[in-house]
Design a protein around this motif. Structure first.
Motif, PDB file in Angstrom:
ATOM      1  N   ARG A  44       0.835  -1.212   0.000  1.00  0.00           N
ATOM      2  CA  ARG A  44       0.000   0.000   0.000  1.00  0.00           C
ATOM      3  C   ARG A  44       0.866   1.257   0.000  1.00  0.00           C
ATOM      4  N   LYS A  45       1.974   1.184   0.704  1.00  0.00           N
ATOM      5  CA  LYS A  45       2.895   2.317   0.719  1.00  0.00           C
ATOM      6  C   LYS A  45       3.440   2.586  -0.679  1.00  0.00           C
ATOM      7  N   LEU A  46       3.765   1.507  -1.415  1.00  0.00           N
ATOM      8  CA  LEU A  46       4.245   1.658  -2.785  1.00  0.00           C
ATOM      9  C   LEU A  46       3.182   2.298  -3.670  1.00  0.00           C
ATOM     10  N   CYS A  47       1.945   1.855  -3.528  1.00  0.00           N
ATOM     11  CA  CYS A  47       0.849   2.424  -4.322  1.00  0.00           C
ATOM     12  C   CYS A  47       0.735   3.926  -4.103  1.00  0.00           C
ATOM     13  N   VAL A  48       0.851   4.342  -2.844  1.00  0.00           N
ATOM     14  CA  VAL A  48       0.774   5.768  -2.520  1.00  0.00           C
ATOM     15  C   VAL A  48       1.946   6.523  -3.129  1.00  0.00           C
ATOM     16  N   GLU A  49       3.136   5.948  -3.021  1.00  0.00           N
ATOM     17  CA  GLU A  49       4.333   6.606  -3.566  1.00  0.00           C
ATOM     18  C   GLU A  49       4.246   6.730  -5.086  1.00  0.00           C
ATOM     19  N   PHE A  50       3.782   5.686  -5.759  1.00  0.00           N
ATOM     20  CA  PHE A  50       3.637   5.733  -7.220  1.00  0.00           C
ATOM     21  C   PHE A  50       2.626   6.796  -7.625  1.00  0.00           C
ATOM     22  N   ALA A  51       1.562   6.904  -6.837  1.00  0.00           N
ATOM     23  CA  ALA A  51       0.533   7.911  -7.145  1.00  0.00           C
ATOM     24  C   ALA A  51       1.072   9.326  -6.941  1.00  0.00           C
ATOM     25  N   LYS A  52       1.858   9.512  -5.886  1.00  0.00           N
ATOM     26  CA  LYS A  52       2.397  10.845  -5.588  1.00  0.00           C
ATOM     27  C   LYS A  52       3.300  11.372  -6.699  1.00  0.00           C
ATOM     28  N   VAL A  53       4.088  10.476  -7.296  1.00  0.00           N
ATOM     29  CA  VAL A  53       5.004  10.916  -8.360  1.00  0.00           C
ATOM     30  C   VAL A  53       4.356  10.820  -9.744  1.00  0.00           C
ATOM     31  N   GLY A  54       3.076  10.458  -9.765  1.00  0.00           N
ATOM     32  CA  GLY A  54       2.318  10.490 -11.014  1.00  0.00           C
ATOM     33  C   GLY A  54       2.571   9.345 -11.971  1.00  0.00           C
ATOM     34  N   LEU A  55       3.072   8.206 -11.478  1.00  0.00           N
ATOM     35  CA  LEU A  55       3.377   7.092 -12.382  1.00  0.00           C
ATOM     36  C   LEU A  55       2.138   6.542 -13.079  1.00  0.00           C
ATOM     37  N   PHE A  56       0.981   6.616 -12.410  1.00  0.00           N
ATOM     38  CA  PHE A  56      -0.241   6.084 -13.014  1.00  0.00           C
ATOM     39  C   PHE A  56      -0.741   6.953 -14.162  1.00  0.00           C
ATOM     40  N   GLU A  57      -0.246   8.182 -14.238  1.00  0.00           N
ATOM     41  CA  GLU A  57      -0.671   9.091 -15.309  1.00  0.00           C
ATOM     42  C   GLU A  57       0.378   9.225 -16.409  1.00  0.00           C
ATOM     43  N   LYS A  58       1.615   8.830 -16.132  1.00  0.00           N
ATOM     44  CA  LYS A  58       2.703   9.007 -17.099  1.00  0.00           C
ATOM     45  C   LYS A  58       2.719   7.850 -18.094  1.00  0.00           C
ATOM     46  N   LYS A  59       2.021   8.037 -19.201  1.00  0.00           N
ATOM     47  CA  LYS A  59       1.859   6.968 -20.184  1.00  0.00           C
ATOM     48  C   LYS A  59       2.899   7.025 -21.298  1.00  0.00           C
ATOM     49  N   GLY A  60       3.675   8.090 -21.349  1.00  0.00           N
ATOM     50  CA  GLY A  60       4.682   8.206 -22.396  1.00  0.00           C
ATOM     51  C   GLY A  60       4.029   8.359 -23.767  1.00  0.00           C
ATOM     52  N   HIS A  61       4.771   8.032 -24.807  1.00  0.00           N
ATOM     53  CA  HIS A  61       4.254   8.151 -26.174  1.00  0.00           C
ATOM     54  C   HIS A  61       3.945   6.780 -26.778  1.00  0.00           C
ATOM     55  N   GLY A  62       3.880   5.766 -25.923  1.00  0.00           N
ATOM     56  CA  GLY A  62       3.670   4.411 -26.406  1.00  0.00           C
ATOM     57  C   GLY A  62       2.378   4.222 -27.175  1.00  0.00           C
ATOM     58  N   VAL A  63       1.312   4.886 -26.732  1.00  0.00           N
ATOM     59  CA  VAL A  63       0.016   4.734 -27.393  1.00  0.00           C
ATOM     60  C   VAL A  63       0.085   5.236 -28.831  1.00  0.00           C
TER      61      VAL A  63
END
Length: 439
Positions: free
Chosen positions: A93-112
């Motif tokens: 759960r701590k990892l999930c919070v940390e990933f969310a704080k740094v925006g990893l869930f939103e950083k999709k790059g140009h892969g799409v």
């Protein structure tokens, strides 16, 4: 005066595990989601699989932070009296919070965008080769390119099913229908139905549809007991026909996987024309009609029936590589019988998944799913981030003495065939025993 909290035990919570009486606990608060399962975007199966349980880790894995505010309307007023958090869950759960704080869930790059361009290029070459060439070899190459494009399209549909790859949910849904139904002939509704169940019940023989392939395949002798599939609502019968097929499954695995796409077409039609609640049924059926218009027309443009049949088989066989990959990720991992448990989420994902070790240059080929454990733990994480978090997941597994299985593509195939052969030999013994007994 502060209101006194009301508590129930985990045993009392378990009593509310029916469709008509369904409670779950999230972070120790108890929610009545009986009516919500009818509207749940992820379908009813994931919630039913965790009915009457503490389900915090699963909730965190599948839902963004904005989903928490919707829970209040389902609060029963009760708290879980014996609510505890294991050390591994606390770290997860701590990892999930940390990933969310740094925006990893939103950083999709140009892969799409790269995927869209690559798929368009592959489809252009496919149509050009069929329509503007008279060469048999070019036609077969076009079939192979179509199979490769289906693989890439499936990855794109998979991404859009787990997180928004477009700017809005409407556009995201449009991509799902286009990529799944229109271009591959496989309904996104069918994929969501099975895939969400697979994620929640990873490698449960009676709850995970991705391991329920009788009478053709069986990854464990536990399936010889004719288990009841909670997903399909029927018995997974291990009869004489299943004994025969399973006895030779280590030989038939690759040939059957080469044409397994036919089964996906059938499963799509069975769902879309069933009595089950199917989200966006009209658009799903419309998308399937689009596929079964352009694909037969493309095949009919080939000069004779020999080339048409070989073209279809070539496209199916190339796409079969992807189906093999899906099997490699789970067939040789640990399996179990019974309902998934919400309080050992991290442990079940590590036990039931196998990563494929490959160079960064091959990430496009595997669509991010070579990081199967990372994806199962963080299904909302864009594929471009999976390689980045892999060392962190490995460290967490090491810290808690949990397995982190990462094999080369060749080695994963070897493990899978070995698993199939072990079950085959056990089935063959039962087959010969039946023959000797009954003649």
């Amino acid at each position: 005066m502060a209101e006194t909290k009301k508590y129930i035990t985990a045993e009392e919570l378990k009593k509310h595990n029916k469709r008509e009486d369904l409670w779950i606990s999230v972070q120790g608060k108890v929610y009545n989601v009986t009516d919500w399962i009818k509207k749940h975007p992820g379908g009813d199966i994931p919630i039913l699989n965790l009915a009457g349980q503490e389900a915090t880790d699963a909730f965190i894995a599948f839902h963004p932070g904005t989903a928490w505010k919707h829970l209040d309307q389902f609060f029963t007023g009760y708290y879980l009296e014996d609510y505890e958090v294991s050390e591994v869950s606390r770290d997860y759960r701590k990892l999930c919070v940390e990933f969310a704080k740094v925006g990893l869930f939103e950083k999709k790059g140009h892969g799409v965008m790269y995927s869209f361009c690559f798929i368009a290029f592959l489809l252009f070459l496919t149509f050009y080769g069929v329509l503007f060439s008279n060469s048999f070899l070019i036609h077969m190459l076009s079939g192979a390119l179509l199979g490769l494009s289906w693989m890439q399209i499936s990855y794109l549909g998979h991404d859009s099913g787990h997180y928004l790859i477009m700017t809005t949910r409407g556009f995201n849904k449009m991509v799902q229908i286009m990529s799944g139904n229109c271009l591959t002939g496989i309904s996104i509704a069918w994929w969501k139905w099975t895939h969400n169940a697979h994620h929640v019940a990873c490698n449960s023989l009676d709850y995970d549809p991705d391991l329920q392939h009788l009478p053709v395949f069986a990854v464990s002798s536990s399936l010889f007991k004719s288990l009841q599939s909670t997903f399909y609502g029927r018995e997974l019968t291990f009869d004489s026909l299943a004994k025969f097929f399973v006895s030779y499954q280590h030989f038939t695995f690759y040939p059957i996987v080469c044409v397994s796409r036919v089964n996906l077409f059938v499963q799509t039609l069975l769902l879309l024309f069933s009595k089950r609640r199917v989200p966006d049924r009209f658009f799903n059926i419309l998308g399937i009609l689009v596929f079964w218009t352009w694909f037969p027309l493309l095949v009919s443009a080939l000069p004779n029936w020999t080339e048409r049949v070989l073209f279809v088989l070539t496209s199916f066989a190339v796409t079969g590589i992807q189906h093999v990959q899906f099997c490699l990720n789970h067939f040789a991992a640990e399996v179990y019988v019974g309902q998934p448990k919400g309080n050992d989420w991290f442990e079940k994902q590590t036990a039931g998944t196998i990563d494929i070790d490959c160079s960064p240059q091959m990430d496009w080929f595997f669509g991010g799913l070579q990081f199967q454990l990372e994806h199962h733990l963080f299904p909302r994480l864009p594929r471009s981030q999976l390689r980045n978090i892999s060392p962190i997941v490995q460290e967490l597994c090491k810290k808690h003495n949990l397995p982190y299985k990462s094999l080369s593509f060749f080695e994963a195939n070897r493990w899978t065939i070995r698993t199939l052969r072990t079950a085959a030999m056990q089935a063959r013994g039962l087959l010969w025993e039946a023959v000797n007994t009954h003649g």
